[in-house]
Scaffold this motif. Structure first.
Motif, PDB file in Angstrom:
ATOM      1  N   VAL A   1       0.833  -1.206   0.000  1.00  0.00           N
ATOM      2  CA  VAL A   1       0.000   0.000   0.000  1.00  0.00           C
ATOM      3  C   VAL A   1       0.870   1.260   0.000  1.00  0.00           C
ATOM      4  O   VAL A   1       0.636   2.171  -0.805  1.00  0.00           O
ATOM      5  CB  VAL A   1      -1.012  -0.020   1.165  1.00  0.00           C
ATOM      6  N   PRO A   2       1.899   1.361   0.848  1.00  0.00           N
ATOM      7  CA  PRO A   2       2.769   2.539   0.759  1.00  0.00           C
ATOM      8  C   PRO A   2       3.477   2.662  -0.597  1.00  0.00           C
ATOM      9  O   PRO A   2       3.646   3.773  -1.109  1.00  0.00           O
ATOM     10  CB  PRO A   2       3.780   2.344   1.885  1.00  0.00           C
ATOM     11  N   ALA A   3       3.848   1.531  -1.192  1.00  0.00           N
ATOM     12  CA  ALA A   3       4.483   1.589  -2.516  1.00  0.00           C
ATOM     13  C   ALA A   3       3.500   2.105  -3.560  1.00  0.00           C
ATOM     14  O   ALA A   3       3.866   2.939  -4.407  1.00  0.00           O
ATOM     15  CB  ALA A   3       5.004   0.210  -2.909  1.00  0.00           C
ATOM     16  N   ALA A   4       2.261   1.643  -3.511  1.00  0.00           N
ATOM     17  CA  ALA A   4       1.245   2.125  -4.446  1.00  0.00           C
ATOM     18  C   ALA A   4       0.957   3.614  -4.225  1.00  0.00           C
ATOM     19  O   ALA A   4       0.777   4.364  -5.195  1.00  0.00           O
ATOM     20  CB  ALA A   4      -0.032   1.305  -4.293  1.00  0.00           C
ATOM     21  N   LEU A   5       0.940   4.033  -2.978  1.00  0.00           N
ATOM     22  CA  LEU A   5       0.737   5.451  -2.691  1.00  0.00           C
ATOM     23  C   LEU A   5       1.908   6.300  -3.195  1.00  0.00           C
ATOM     24  O   LEU A   5       1.703   7.417  -3.686  1.00  0.00           O
ATOM     25  CB  LEU A   5       0.530   5.666  -1.193  1.00  0.00           C
ATOM     26  N   MET A   6       3.113   5.784  -3.100  1.00  0.00           N
ATOM     27  CA  MET A   6       4.264   6.517  -3.621  1.00  0.00           C
ATOM     28  C   MET A   6       4.216   6.598  -5.143  1.00  0.00           C
ATOM     29  O   MET A   6       4.603   7.613  -5.726  1.00  0.00           O
ATOM     30  CB  MET A   6       5.583   5.863  -3.169  1.00  0.00           C
ATOM     31  N   ILE A   7       3.736   5.558  -5.804  1.00  0.00           N
ATOM     32  CA  ILE A   7       3.573   5.606  -7.264  1.00  0.00           C
ATOM     33  C   ILE A   7       2.529   6.656  -7.635  1.00  0.00           C
ATOM     34  O   ILE A   7       2.736   7.456  -8.551  1.00  0.00           O
ATOM     35  CB  ILE A   7       3.212   4.215  -7.811  1.00  0.00           C
ATOM     36  N   ALA A   8       1.411   6.668  -6.899  1.00  0.00           N
ATOM     37  CA  ALA A   8       0.384   7.691  -7.146  1.00  0.00           C
ATOM     38  C   ALA A   8       0.941   9.084  -6.881  1.00  0.00           C
ATOM     39  O   ALA A   8       0.656  10.029  -7.630  1.00  0.00           O
ATOM     40  CB  ALA A   8      -0.840   7.425  -6.274  1.00  0.00           C
TER      41      ALA A   8
END
Length: 104
Positions: free
Chosen positions: A10-17
């Motif tokens: 989830v943090p990785a996906a948020l960083m991509i966003a």
């Protein structure tokens, strides 16, 4: 909640966003870009804090060695997304207020 794919995915996906919004400077509504960056950073901080807080609860009931054996990572690694989110939140809130002061 402490599954590595969830706790770090989830943090990785948020960083991509975050990166998508950060580099999308030529959008039609670029005035709202800083607000979106701030929301993503705050959500990253809040989510990471909740995961870290839950890991502290699990460690208080078991042990740090048991935690690492069951989940495959140490609790200290959960600080990284929290710290990154906190730094991004402070930076974005600063620039967001600065942007609002310019418009007055």
């Amino acid at each position: 909640m402490l599954n590595p794919l969830f706790a770090f995915g989830v943090p990785a996906a948020l960083m991509i966003a975050y990166m998508i919004f950060y580099f999308a400077k030529n959008l039609k509504n670029s005035d709202y870009r800083r607000f979106a960056l701030t929301l993503i950073a705050v959500f990253l901080t809040t989510f990471s804090y909740q995961v870290y807080n839950y890991s502290q609860t699990v460690i208080s009931l078991t042990s740090a060695e048991s935690f690492q054996k069951n989940f495959g990572y140490s609790q200290g690694r959960l600080i990284v997304p929290f710290a990154l989110g906190a730094v991004l939140t402070v930076i974005n809130v600063y620039y967001l207020f600065r942007q609002f002061r310019k418009k007055e």
